[in-house]
Design a protein around this motif. Sequence first.
Motif, PDB file in Angstrom:
ATOM      1  N   ASP A  14       0.916  -1.312  -0.024  1.00  0.00           N
ATOM      2  CA  ASP A  14       0.005   0.124   0.026  1.00  0.00           C
ATOM      3  C   ASP A  14       0.799   1.468   0.078  1.00  0.00           C
ATOM      4  O   ASP A  14       0.311   2.262   0.612  1.00  0.00           O
ATOM      5  N   VAL A  15       1.969   1.277  -0.766  1.00  0.00           N
ATOM      6  CA  VAL A  15       2.662   2.694  -0.721  1.00  0.00           C
ATOM      7  C   VAL A  15       2.265   3.666  -1.522  1.00  0.00           C
ATOM      8  O   VAL A  15       2.710   4.565  -1.760  1.00  0.00           O
ATOM      9  N   PHE A  16       1.207   3.104  -2.600  1.00  0.00           N
ATOM     10  CA  PHE A  16       0.828   3.957  -3.698  1.00  0.00           C
ATOM     11  C   PHE A  16      -0.582   4.359  -3.113  1.00  0.00           C
ATOM     12  O   PHE A  16      -1.828   3.618  -3.160  1.00  0.00           O
ATOM     13  N   ASN A  17      -0.664   5.470  -2.823  1.00  0.00           N
ATOM     14  CA  ASN A  17      -2.048   6.198  -2.182  1.00  0.00           C
ATOM     15  C   ASN A  17      -1.991   7.378  -2.188  1.00  0.00           C
ATOM     16  O   ASN A  17      -1.078   8.166  -2.610  1.00  0.00           O
ATOM     17  N   THR A  18      -3.076   8.135  -2.435  1.00  0.00           N
ATOM     18  CA  THR A  18      -3.381   9.310  -2.437  1.00  0.00           C
ATOM     19  C   THR A  18      -3.356  10.069  -1.381  1.00  0.00           C
ATOM     20  O   THR A  18      -3.288  11.515  -1.471  1.00  0.00           O
ATOM     21  N   PHE A  19      -3.522   9.519  -0.128  1.00  0.00           N
ATOM     22  CA  PHE A  19      -3.446  10.237   1.227  1.00  0.00           C
ATOM     23  C   PHE A  19      -4.809  11.081   1.202  1.00  0.00           C
ATOM     24  O   PHE A  19      -4.573  11.819   1.983  1.00  0.00           O
ATOM     25  N   GLN A  20      -5.851  10.833   0.520  1.00  0.00           N
ATOM     26  CA  GLN A  20      -6.756  11.968   0.513  1.00  0.00           C
ATOM     27  C   GLN A  20      -7.941  11.429   1.368  1.00  0.00           C
ATOM     28  O   GLN A  20      -9.023  10.926   0.731  1.00  0.00           O
ATOM     29  N   PHE A  21      -7.882  11.281   2.830  1.00  0.00           N
ATOM     30  CA  PHE A  21      -8.699  10.768   3.719  1.00  0.00           C
ATOM     31  C   PHE A  21      -8.359  11.275   5.058  1.00  0.00           C
ATOM     32  O   PHE A  21      -7.185  11.756   5.138  1.00  0.00           O
ATOM     33  N   PRO A  22      -9.079  11.157   6.268  1.00  0.00           N
ATOM     34  CA  PRO A  22      -8.937  11.871   7.289  1.00  0.00           C
ATOM     35  C   PRO A  22      -7.467  11.033   7.973  1.00  0.00           C
ATOM     36  O   PRO A  22      -7.368   9.857   7.887  1.00  0.00           O
ATOM     37  N   GLY A  23      -6.463  11.798   8.374  1.00  0.00           N
ATOM     38  CA  GLY A  23      -5.287  11.201   8.833  1.00  0.00           C
ATOM     39  C   GLY A  23      -4.330  10.924   7.687  1.00  0.00           C
ATOM     40  O   GLY A  23      -3.234  10.392   8.170  1.00  0.00           O
ATOM     41  N   GLY A  24      -4.674  11.177   6.456  1.00  0.00           N
ATOM     42  CA  GLY A  24      -3.713  10.984   5.241  1.00  0.00           C
ATOM     43  C   GLY A  24      -2.497  11.829   5.355  1.00  0.00           C
ATOM     44  O   GLY A  24      -1.384  11.294   5.072  1.00  0.00           O
ATOM     45  N   ASP A  25      -2.676  12.972   5.676  1.00  0.00           N
ATOM     46  CA  ASP A  25      -1.471  14.041   5.796  1.00  0.00           C
ATOM     47  C   ASP A  25      -0.527  13.397   6.635  1.00  0.00           C
ATOM     48  O   ASP A  25       0.697  13.410   6.573  1.00  0.00           O
ATOM     49  N   GLU A  26      -1.000  12.921   7.843  1.00  0.00           N
ATOM     50  CA  GLU A  26      -0.132  12.390   9.076  1.00  0.00           C
ATOM     51  C   GLU A  26       0.542  11.050   8.616  1.00  0.00           C
ATOM     52  O   GLU A  26       1.388  11.212   8.832  1.00  0.00           O
ATOM     53  N   LEU A  27      -0.260  10.179   8.011  1.00  0.00           N
ATOM     54  CA  LEU A  27       0.166   9.050   7.335  1.00  0.00           C
ATOM     55  C   LEU A  27       1.630   9.336   6.434  1.00  0.00           C
ATOM     56  O   LEU A  27       2.449   8.548   6.331  1.00  0.00           O
ATOM     57  N   PHE A  28       1.077  10.214   5.321  1.00  0.00           N
ATOM     58  CA  PHE A  28       2.277  10.525   4.391  1.00  0.00           C
ATOM     59  C   PHE A  28       3.437  11.171   5.171  1.00  0.00           C
ATOM     60  O   PHE A  28       4.683  10.741   4.748  1.00  0.00           O
ATOM     61  N   ASN A  56      -1.144  -3.684  -3.501  1.00  0.00           N
ATOM     62  CA  ASN A  56      -1.749  -2.390  -3.196  1.00  0.00           C
ATOM     63  C   ASN A  56      -3.247  -2.488  -3.157  1.00  0.00           C
ATOM     64  O   ASN A  56      -3.843  -3.225  -3.881  1.00  0.00           O
ATOM     65  N   ASP A  57      -3.622  -1.605  -2.132  1.00  0.00           N
ATOM     66  CA  ASP A  57      -5.312  -1.584  -2.355  1.00  0.00           C
ATOM     67  C   ASP A  57      -5.735  -1.159  -3.538  1.00  0.00           C
ATOM     68  O   ASP A  57      -4.989  -0.145  -4.193  1.00  0.00           O
ATOM     69  N   ASN A  58      -6.819  -1.669  -4.239  1.00  0.00           N
ATOM     70  CA  ASN A  58      -7.414  -0.878  -5.370  1.00  0.00           C
ATOM     71  C   ASN A  58      -8.389   0.151  -5.204  1.00  0.00           C
ATOM     72  O   ASN A  58      -8.538   0.808  -6.478  1.00  0.00           O
ATOM     73  N   PHE A  59      -8.474   0.858  -3.972  1.00  0.00           N
ATOM     74  CA  PHE A  59      -9.148   1.963  -3.955  1.00  0.00           C
ATOM     75  C   PHE A  59     -10.570   1.837  -4.531  1.00  0.00           C
ATOM     76  O   PHE A  59     -11.117   2.915  -5.106  1.00  0.00           O
ATOM     77  N   ASP A  60     -11.271   0.925  -4.812  1.00  0.00           N
ATOM     78  CA  ASP A  60     -12.392   0.616  -5.288  1.00  0.00           C
ATOM     79  C   ASP A  60     -12.445   0.743  -6.815  1.00  0.00           C
ATOM     80  O   ASP A  60     -13.541   1.187  -7.482  1.00  0.00           O
ATOM     81  N   ARG A  61     -11.182   0.893  -7.469  1.00  0.00           N
ATOM     82  CA  ARG A  61     -11.024   1.266  -8.704  1.00  0.00           C
ATOM     83  C   ARG A  61     -10.883  -0.264  -9.309  1.00  0.00           C
ATOM     84  O   ARG A  61      -9.941  -0.825  -9.716  1.00  0.00           O
ATOM     85  N   TRP A  62     -11.992  -1.049  -9.637  1.00  0.00           N
ATOM     86  CA  TRP A  62     -12.251  -2.608 -10.042  1.00  0.00           C
ATOM     87  C   TRP A  62     -11.597  -2.711 -11.347  1.00  0.00           C
ATOM     88  O   TRP A  62     -11.224  -3.646 -11.775  1.00  0.00           O
ATOM     89  N   GLN A  63     -11.657  -1.628 -12.304  1.00  0.00           N
ATOM     90  CA  GLN A  63     -11.169  -1.830 -13.633  1.00  0.00           C
ATOM     91  C   GLN A  63      -9.865  -1.624 -13.897  1.00  0.00           C
ATOM     92  O   GLN A  63      -9.361  -1.808 -15.073  1.00  0.00           O
ATOM     93  N   HIS A 101      -7.754  -5.033   3.763  1.00  0.00           N
ATOM     94  CA  HIS A 101      -6.669  -4.729   4.609  1.00  0.00           C
ATOM     95  C   HIS A 101      -5.309  -5.885   4.035  1.00  0.00           C
ATOM     96  O   HIS A 101      -4.294  -5.384   4.008  1.00  0.00           O
ATOM     97  N   SER A 102      -5.715  -7.148   4.155  1.00  0.00           N
ATOM     98  CA  SER A 102      -4.642  -8.272   4.101  1.00  0.00           C
ATOM     99  C   SER A 102      -4.148  -8.463   2.876  1.00  0.00           C
ATOM    100  O   SER A 102      -5.228  -8.488   1.997  1.00  0.00           O
ATOM    101  N   ALA A 103      -2.836  -8.383   2.455  1.00  0.00           N
ATOM    102  CA  ALA A 103      -2.451  -8.903   1.098  1.00  0.00           C
ATOM    103  C   ALA A 103      -2.801 -10.440   0.699  1.00  0.00           C
ATOM    104  O   ALA A 103      -2.788 -10.588  -0.649  1.00  0.00           O
ATOM    105  N   PHE A 104      -3.158 -11.126   1.729  1.00  0.00           N
ATOM    106  CA  PHE A 104      -3.665 -12.374   1.527  1.00  0.00           C
ATOM    107  C   PHE A 104      -5.187 -12.782   0.972  1.00  0.00           C
ATOM    108  O   PHE A 104      -5.579 -13.398   0.188  1.00  0.00           O
TER     109      PHE A 104
END
Length: 185
Positions: A14-28, A56-63, A101-104
Amino acid sequence: MSEADSRTALLVLDVFNTFQFPGGDELFQQAQEAIGKIRLLRERFHAREAPVIFVNDNFDRWQDSFDELVDYVAGSGAPGRTMVEALCPHGSDLKLLKPRHSAFFETALPSLLDHFDVRRIVVTGLAGDSCVLCTVLDAHVRGITPIVPADTTASQTIERTTRALAHLRETFGTETPLSERVDPH
């Protein structure tokens, strides 16, 4: 096959992230120190021709394919672009998208690890108290030995990462060395 005969793989979560969520700035901000350590560890795995797997999370970008997701993140703003520029997968790196969450969970990761005779994984990435934690727990359940280099993961706060790593050590005996001490054999 004994663990001594098996391979070790590097997982970059999950290193590829927009960080556009509550707490995203802190995580970045917390992730900045981990980026360089992950990159150096990946170089060591490449030098040993050991598997490097980005999940990586797909961020609901299923296509989207993995590469399309990376392009989307790179175009999302400075934080996403920073992560893509620092850690963009190389041609030999393997890439999987995950829905949770899990890579598995609902991914081809178990089959991929079996294909490469991997019985030990080095888990890096974001967030230490969420996706890294869930992936390590799932590895443990499957009899795969997880290692989490403490300097290659981040959460929204240092305290959250510290608690997650302590939990993994205390409950599951997970090793959490510094990345320079990890042997990619």
